[in-house]
Design a protein around this motif. Sequence first.
Motif, PDB file in Angstrom:
ATOM      1  N   GLU A 141    -159.895 -61.275  19.823  1.00 34.02           N
ATOM      2  CA  GLU A 141    -159.868 -60.633  20.882  1.00 34.02           C
ATOM      3  C   GLU A 141    -158.410 -61.390  21.211  1.00 34.02           C
ATOM      4  N   LEU A 142    -158.134 -63.047  21.142  1.00 30.47           N
ATOM      5  CA  LEU A 142    -157.377 -63.713  21.733  1.00 30.47           C
ATOM      6  C   LEU A 142    -155.862 -63.657  21.316  1.00 30.47           C
ATOM      7  N   CYS A 143    -156.192 -63.232  19.306  1.00 33.06           N
ATOM      8  CA  CYS A 143    -155.523 -63.500  18.543  1.00 33.06           C
ATOM      9  C   CYS A 143    -154.348 -61.810  18.367  1.00 33.06           C
ATOM     10  N   GLU A 144    -154.736 -60.676  19.381  1.00 42.34           N
ATOM     11  CA  GLU A 144    -154.511 -59.929  19.685  1.00 42.34           C
ATOM     12  C   GLU A 144    -153.558 -59.401  20.233  1.00 42.34           C
ATOM     13  N   HIS A 145    -154.187 -60.450  21.500  1.00 48.40           N
ATOM     14  CA  HIS A 145    -153.141 -60.361  22.838  1.00 48.40           C
ATOM     15  C   HIS A 145    -152.396 -61.198  22.868  1.00 48.40           C
ATOM     16  N   LEU A 146    -151.879 -62.245  21.892  1.00 49.70           N
ATOM     17  CA  LEU A 146    -150.961 -63.054  21.471  1.00 49.70           C
ATOM     18  C   LEU A 146    -150.477 -62.252  20.693  1.00 49.70           C
ATOM     19  N   LEU A 147    -150.466 -61.948  20.006  1.00 46.33           N
ATOM     20  CA  LEU A 147    -149.622 -60.894  19.643  1.00 46.33           C
ATOM     21  C   LEU A 147    -148.558 -59.852  20.337  1.00 46.33           C
ATOM     22  N   GLN A 148    -150.016 -59.083  21.079  1.00 48.44           N
ATOM     23  CA  GLN A 148    -149.548 -58.206  22.224  1.00 48.44           C
ATOM     24  C   GLN A 148    -148.500 -59.011  23.002  1.00 48.44           C
ATOM     25  N   PHE A 149    -148.321 -59.813  23.565  1.00 48.35           N
ATOM     26  CA  PHE A 149    -147.756 -60.980  24.506  1.00 48.35           C
ATOM     27  C   PHE A 149    -146.290 -61.644  24.097  1.00 48.35           C
ATOM     28  N   GLY A 150    -146.362 -61.640  23.046  1.00 48.92           N
ATOM     29  CA  GLY A 150    -145.330 -61.666  21.764  1.00 48.92           C
ATOM     30  C   GLY A 150    -145.016 -63.584  22.144  1.00 48.92           C
ATOM     31  N   GLY A 151    -143.924 -64.909  21.665  1.00 48.43           N
ATOM     32  CA  GLY A 151    -144.344 -65.659  21.944  1.00 48.43           C
ATOM     33  C   GLY A 151    -144.756 -66.468  21.102  1.00 48.43           C
ATOM     34  N   THR A 152    -145.386 -65.542  20.099  1.00 49.99           N
ATOM     35  CA  THR A 152    -146.545 -66.477  18.937  1.00 49.99           C
ATOM     36  C   THR A 152    -146.325 -65.579  17.887  1.00 49.99           C
ATOM     37  N   PRO A 153    -145.177 -66.251  16.821  1.00 46.09           N
ATOM     38  CA  PRO A 153    -144.718 -65.494  15.357  1.00 46.09           C
ATOM     39  C   PRO A 153    -146.359 -65.488  15.064  1.00 46.09           C
ATOM     40  N   ALA A 154    -146.584 -64.636  14.060  1.00 49.24           N
ATOM     41  CA  ALA A 154    -147.755 -63.324  13.491  1.00 49.24           C
ATOM     42  C   ALA A 154    -147.769 -64.664  12.172  1.00 49.24           C
ATOM     43  N   ALA A 155    -147.081 -65.523  11.709  1.00 52.35           N
ATOM     44  CA  ALA A 155    -147.482 -66.529  10.389  1.00 52.35           C
ATOM     45  C   ALA A 155    -148.476 -67.364  10.626  1.00 52.35           C
ATOM     46  N   LEU A 156    -148.133 -67.936  12.046  1.00 54.33           N
ATOM     47  CA  LEU A 156    -148.770 -68.941  12.339  1.00 54.33           C
ATOM     48  C   LEU A 156    -150.691 -68.633  12.286  1.00 54.33           C
ATOM     49  N   LEU A 157    -150.624 -67.373  13.633  1.00 56.56           N
ATOM     50  CA  LEU A 157    -151.900 -66.829  13.848  1.00 56.56           C
ATOM     51  C   LEU A 157    -152.727 -66.396  11.994  1.00 56.56           C
ATOM     52  N   GLU A 158    -152.260 -66.233  10.782  1.00 55.93           N
ATOM     53  CA  GLU A 158    -152.799 -65.916   9.775  1.00 55.93           C
ATOM     54  C   GLU A 158    -152.658 -66.723   9.142  1.00 55.93           C
ATOM     55  N   ASP A 159    -152.486 -68.755   9.606  1.00 48.90           N
ATOM     56  CA  ASP A 159    -153.087 -69.593   8.783  1.00 48.90           C
ATOM     57  C   ASP A 159    -153.758 -70.582   9.259  1.00 48.90           C
ATOM     58  N   PRO A 160    -155.250 -70.494   8.465  1.00 50.26           N
ATOM     59  CA  PRO A 160    -156.239 -70.691   9.585  1.00 50.26           C
ATOM     60  C   PRO A 160    -155.887 -72.201  10.572  1.00 50.26           C
ATOM     61  N   GLU A 161    -155.151 -73.103   9.794  1.00 50.11           N
ATOM     62  CA  GLU A 161    -155.323 -74.350  10.170  1.00 50.11           C
ATOM     63  C   GLU A 161    -154.957 -74.043  11.930  1.00 50.11           C
ATOM     64  N   PHE A 162    -153.545 -73.593  11.911  1.00 49.73           N
ATOM     65  CA  PHE A 162    -152.730 -73.264  13.225  1.00 49.73           C
ATOM     66  C   PHE A 162    -153.427 -72.523  13.747  1.00 49.73           C
ATOM     67  N   ARG A 163    -153.995 -71.809  13.816  1.00 50.43           N
ATOM     68  CA  ARG A 163    -155.017 -70.193  14.664  1.00 50.43           C
ATOM     69  C   ARG A 163    -156.092 -71.266  15.047  1.00 50.43           C
ATOM     70  N   GLU A 164    -156.764 -72.156  14.906  1.00 48.84           N
ATOM     71  CA  GLU A 164    -157.822 -72.642  15.114  1.00 48.84           C
ATOM     72  C   GLU A 164    -156.940 -73.921  16.104  1.00 48.84           C
ATOM     73  N   LEU A 165    -155.618 -74.270  15.987  1.00 50.43           N
ATOM     74  CA  LEU A 165    -154.990 -75.354  16.967  1.00 50.43           C
ATOM     75  C   LEU A 165    -154.704 -74.626  18.222  1.00 50.43           C
ATOM     76  N   ILE A 166    -154.099 -73.879  17.547  1.00 55.69           N
ATOM     77  CA  ILE A 166    -153.105 -72.463  18.832  1.00 55.69           C
ATOM     78  C   ILE A 166    -154.988 -71.955  19.784  1.00 55.69           C
ATOM     79  N   LEU A 167    -155.147 -71.370  18.715  1.00 58.45           N
ATOM     80  CA  LEU A 167    -156.005 -70.658  20.145  1.00 58.45           C
ATOM     81  C   LEU A 167    -156.590 -72.248  20.905  1.00 58.45           C
ATOM     82  N   SER A 168    -157.171 -72.944  20.590  1.00 62.01           N
ATOM     83  CA  SER A 168    -157.783 -74.592  21.222  1.00 62.01           C
ATOM     84  C   SER A 168    -157.055 -74.377  22.042  1.00 62.01           C
ATOM     85  N   ILE A 169    -155.905 -74.296  22.480  1.00 62.58           N
ATOM     86  CA  ILE A 169    -154.823 -74.672  23.205  1.00 62.58           C
ATOM     87  C   ILE A 169    -154.535 -73.312  24.498  1.00 62.58           C
ATOM     88  N   VAL A 170    -154.478 -72.306  23.859  1.00 67.81           N
ATOM     89  CA  VAL A 170    -154.063 -71.531  24.543  1.00 67.81           C
ATOM     90  C   VAL A 170    -155.484 -70.758  25.588  1.00 67.81           C
TER      91      VAL A 170
END
Length: 252
Positions: A141-170
């Motif tokens: 759900e948090l990934c969907e929210h970030l994609l809706q808002f913009g500002g976060t490249p979808a490619a980064l959220l598709e990469d497991p390592e980057f996704r984990e880092l981004i979601l923890s910070i956000v």
Amino acid sequence: MGNSWLRRLSPSPGSGSHKLFCFPHAGGSAISFGPLAKCMGSEYDVIAVQYPGRQDRRHEPLVDSIADLVDGLLPELREAVEDAETFSIFGHSMGSVVAFEACRRLEHEVGASARVLFASGRRAPSAAPPELRIHLLSDRELCEHLLQFGGTPAALLEDPEFRELILSIVRNDYRAIETYECGTDAMVSSPIVAMVGDRDPDASFAEVEVWGSHTSGSFFAKSFPGGHFFIDSNCRPIAQLISDHCARALSS
């Protein structure tokens, strides 16, 4: 700049230039204000806040409250302000609230007032939080929210390592802003200029107008075309708005 919280983004600020301190959005970092710094010109010294836990501070623990963020950055901000002839402050989204609280602390503890406080893409500090708490969403759900808002490249959220880092910070930053409380009587003396995207799902023009009740100085509000990250596509007009209001404040 040789310290942990502040990053100078202006390549060659002029002597006696007006300092503009910039506070990033939830999940954001100092470099997000790089394009704005390029648009501001040599008469402005653009300095951005780098929150812990990201980029070159990635090994430091995240800070999950607005009060603790302000406590951490205030010593260096105070020193930078005391060295400045004049300064203004700009915050986007969560950064608007951090900027507001930093302004209050500088006024109360140092007697230093920003010539202008710019609040971008954020409801007024005293606004009731939305019923949906973003920091409690599932990862999907948090990934969907970030994609809706913009500002976060979808490619980064598709990469497991980057996704984990981004979601923890956000998630951490949303926890900070969603647990923040502010009374209607909280004030600064600095003039406030509020701005918002006309398609921002998180803040309406009417909601940002309430910022006017948090200053004993003048107030101005403006909308720009775009969503929550309207500043990315309106860099030059926003730089002009900042320049116009700073010049007016400096001449008064």
